[in-house]
Write a protein that holds these residues in place. Structure first.
Motif: not given
Length: 64
Positions: A34-39, A43-45, A54-60
């Motif tokens: 939920n914290h990640i979703k709200h963040l 931020l809008g991305f 798997h979990v990986q970071l997007t470029q943003q």
């Protein structure tokens, strides 16, 4: 955006695992999600690419 959301982002970024991040932060996995979703909404991305294995970071997310 608040400090708990940022702590969750940093921990998930380090572990690339929502379960491990929640254990390290001593909060539920649902709370981390939920914290990640709200963040991300603030931020809008998306910060992470998630699938069942798997979990990986997007470029943003890498830039953030």
């Amino acid at each position: 955006m608040n400090i708990q959301q940022l702590k969750c982002f940093v921990e998930v970024s380090k572990t690339l695992n929502f379960t491990k991040a929640s254990q390290n932060l001593f909060i539920s996995q649902t709370a981390v999600s939920n914290h990640i979703k709200h963040l991300e909404e603030t931020l809008g991305f998306h910060l992470f690419i998630r699938n069942k294995k798997h979990v990986q970071l997007t470029q943003q997310g890498k830039i953030f």
